[in-house]
Design an enzyme around this catalytic site. Structure first.
Site, PDB file in Angstrom:
ATOM      1  N   GLU A   1       5.794  -5.130  -6.395  1.00  0.00           N
ATOM      2  CA  GLU A   1       5.372  -4.668  -7.911  1.00  0.00           C
ATOM      3  C   GLU A   1       5.976  -3.293  -8.004  1.00  0.00           C
ATOM      4  OE1 GLU A   1       1.048  -5.077  -8.173  1.00  0.00           O
ATOM      5  OE2 GLU A   1       1.353  -7.314  -8.721  1.00  0.00           O
TER       6      GLU A   1
ATOM      7  N   GLU B   1       3.297 -14.604  -6.840  1.00  0.00           N
ATOM      8  CA  GLU B   1       1.677 -14.233  -6.527  1.00  0.00           C
ATOM      9  C   GLU B   1       0.895 -14.984  -7.898  1.00  0.00           C
ATOM     10  OE1 GLU B   1       0.130 -10.331  -6.129  1.00  0.00           O
ATOM     11  OE2 GLU B   1       1.785  -9.916  -4.768  1.00  0.00           O
TER      12      GLU B   1
HETATM   13  C1  BGP Z   1      -1.357  -7.631  -6.758  1.00  0.00           C
HETATM   14  C2  BGP Z   1      -0.813  -7.212  -5.450  1.00  0.00           C
HETATM   15  C3  BGP Z   1      -1.424  -7.869  -4.184  1.00  0.00           C
HETATM   16  C4  BGP Z   1      -3.008  -8.550  -4.557  1.00  0.00           C
HETATM   17  C5  BGP Z   1      -3.109  -8.912  -5.996  1.00  0.00           C
HETATM   18  C6  BGP Z   1      -4.511  -9.402  -6.404  1.00  0.00           C
HETATM   19  O1  BGP Z   1      -1.163  -6.350  -7.429  1.00  0.00           O
HETATM   20  O2  BGP Z   1       0.612  -7.386  -5.135  1.00  0.00           O
HETATM   21  O3  BGP Z   1      -1.607  -7.170  -3.154  1.00  0.00           O
HETATM   22  O4  BGP Z   1      -3.745  -7.854  -3.938  1.00  0.00           O
HETATM   23  O5  BGP Z   1      -2.478  -8.225  -6.928  1.00  0.00           O
HETATM   24  O6  BGP Z   1      -5.196  -7.950  -6.746  1.00  0.00           O
HETATM   25  P1  BGP Z   1      -6.680  -7.576  -6.271  1.00  0.00           P
HETATM   26  O7  BGP Z   1      -6.401  -7.721  -4.582  1.00  0.00           O
HETATM   27  O8  BGP Z   1      -6.890  -6.362  -6.737  1.00  0.00           O
HETATM   28  O9  BGP Z   1      -7.682  -8.962  -6.740  1.00  0.00           O
END
Ligand code: BGP
Length: 468
Positions: A175, A364
């Site tokens: 990201e 993701e």
């Molecule tokens: C993205 C990241 C992940 C993951 C996901 C979900 O921004 O790349 O590492 O965690 O978000 O977010 P969260 O864990 O805050 O629900």
């Protein structure tokens, strides 16, 4: 276009949220290791060292370090074709600026990759997923400093050489575009602003250093193994104009500019007008050094990976000041108030493919939700199945109806891991439940949720059968 026969179905994780064993095998501290869990909605506190008595979720994660065989066997049972994970930079270079890598760290990933390959699961490896070594932050100021380019490239050289026959798919920075979007890009770039600093200049500089580092890694990686596929990774924020008022449409463009900023440099190889306009809007300056332009031009990525969770809505009264919200009356919301928008995924994939004409990989996507085990321990996560079904159907439409080239799909947190945003454990995404709570207590026992069997069927049908 049909879904490819070699489509990469699987799941995704990151070392700082999953591995635990934060000091084992010679590992050093990363920025994640001094970030506390949140308490009742309070933002996560960040320390400059580990304070005794404080709870830092990354220290134990859900202990992939000791459970990797068990977890990979479960992924294999679901039929995973690939598994996205990250290498913790601090396992390989505990401080970040050493000359010699830490052999114990390298051996750990050898074992993990061998285990995956034994089941025919392709590793997809993020090189830096919110895990900058803490020492590099404290001694050098993190990505503000060009020195990090060399440290990162040395790290890449070591892992590319070591795993060149085991890993084909790489991602440089997780990201990366969030460096500009976040108020303080701590996770992305290890940066908290110091007094007197102009945040715009620092974000522009840090982004430039990271993109030069990424381009150098791409060039080097292809020298080491021409078959490597090295990708960029963006959080893709499909955005709608609030109305057809022209200033709202312009607002939408302004909201997308910081995101295409990274896409244009990493995929096209130069700072486009979108980038220069963004720099003007931010009121900052970009300082390039001799040779940078050439590196960026040569080091363009092989594919684009995205995370996709929700969409936003942009508006502007005067065409200049932006208002961006997640309020969309047409969409339902998750337990964490994130809008749920499967068609936004299809729209985003179309936008990206139109713009860059590079293969796309959704690395993701998923629903963070509170799972409540029944008396007998079973978890009927129909809400998660519905969310994923709708998104996979939209993804299939992007491929089959819109002819967008997508090479894979990995759901976020295929096994429950720590949330990055809140540090909570109760925000779960997995097909596999892990017994651990927000205070870090629990047996870490793994159990299958209802979605486990469903995803297995989806993969077995190559995404055609998403029914439930
Ligand atoms: C993205 C990241 C992940 C993951 C996901 C979900 O921004 O790349 O590492 O965690 O978000 O977010 P969260 O864990 O805050 O629900």
């Amino acid at each position: 276009m049909e879904i490819r026969n070699d489509f990469l179905w699987g799941g995704a994780t990151a070392a700082n949220q999953y591995e635990g064993a934060y000091l084992e095998g010679g590992k050093g501290l990363s920025i994640a290791d001094v970030e506390m869990g949140s308490r009742h909605g309070v933002p996560r506190e960040i320390h400059d060292h580990v304070h005794e008595g404080c709870y830092y979720p990354s220290h134990r994660g859900v202990d992939f370090y000791h459970h990797y065989k068990e977890d990979i066997a479960l992924f294999a049972e679901m039929g995973f074709k690939c598994f996205r994970m990250s290498i913790a930079w601090t396992r390989i270079f505990p401080q970040g600026d050493e000359e010699i890598p830490n052999e114990a760290g390298l051996e750990f990933y050898d074992r993990v990759f061998d285990e995956l390959l034994g089941y025919g699961i392709e590793p997809v490896v993020t090189i830096s997923h919110f895990e900058t070594p803490l020492y590099l932050v404290q001694k050098y100021g993190s990505w503000r400093n060009r020195k990090l380019i060399d440290f990162f490239v040395r790290y890449c050289e070591v892992i590319f050489n070591r795993y060149k026959t085991k890993v084909k798919y790489w991602l440089t920075f997780n990201e990366i575009n969030e460096t500009m979007n976040k108020k303080e890009p701590y996770h992305q770039a290890g940066i908290l602003f110091k007094e007197g600093e102009n945040p715009a200049d620092i974000k522009i500089m840090a982004s430039h250093n990271m993109m030069v580092a990424s381009a150098k890694a791409v060039i080097l990686g292809h020298e080491i193994n021409p078959d490597f596929m090295i990708g960029a990774m963006f959080q893709y924020p499909t955005t709608y104009a609030r109305t057809c008022r022209p200033t709202d449409v312009l607002a939408r463009r302004y909201h997308m500019m910081p995101n295409f900023y990274y896409g244009d440099v990493m995929c096209r190889g130069y700072y486009s007008n979108t980038c220069t306009a963004q720099i003007k809007r931010m009121g900052g300056t970009l300082n390039m050094e001799d040779g940078d332009a050439e590196i960026l031009r040569k080091g363009t990525v092989d594919y684009i990976a995205i995370s996709y969770y929700f969409t936003s809505v942009a508006s502007s009264e005067d065409g200049n000041e932006l208002t961006v919200t997640r309020d969309n009356p047409y969409l339902d919301r998750s337990d964490w108030n994130w809008p749920i928008d499967p068609m936004g995924l299809r729209i985003g994939l179309n936008e990206l493919y139109d713009r860059y004409q590079l293969p796309l990989f959704v690395v993701e996507n998923g629903l963070g939700a509170i799972d409540k085990p029944a008396e007998d321990g079973t978890i009927d996560d129909d809400y998660r199945i519905k969310y994923l079904k709708d998104h996979i159907d939209a993804l299939r439409d992007a491929i089959e109806l819109d002819d967008v080239d997508v090479i894979g799909y990995t759901t976020w947190g295929c096994i429950d891991v720590i949330s990055v945003g809140t540090g909570e454990m109760k925000k779960r995404y997995g097909f596999i439940y892990v017994d651990k709570d927000d205070e870090g207590k629990g047996t870490l026992r793994r159990s299958k949720k209802k979605s486990f069997a469903w995803y297995k069927k989806v993969i077995a049908s190559n995404g055609k059968d998403t029914s439930y």
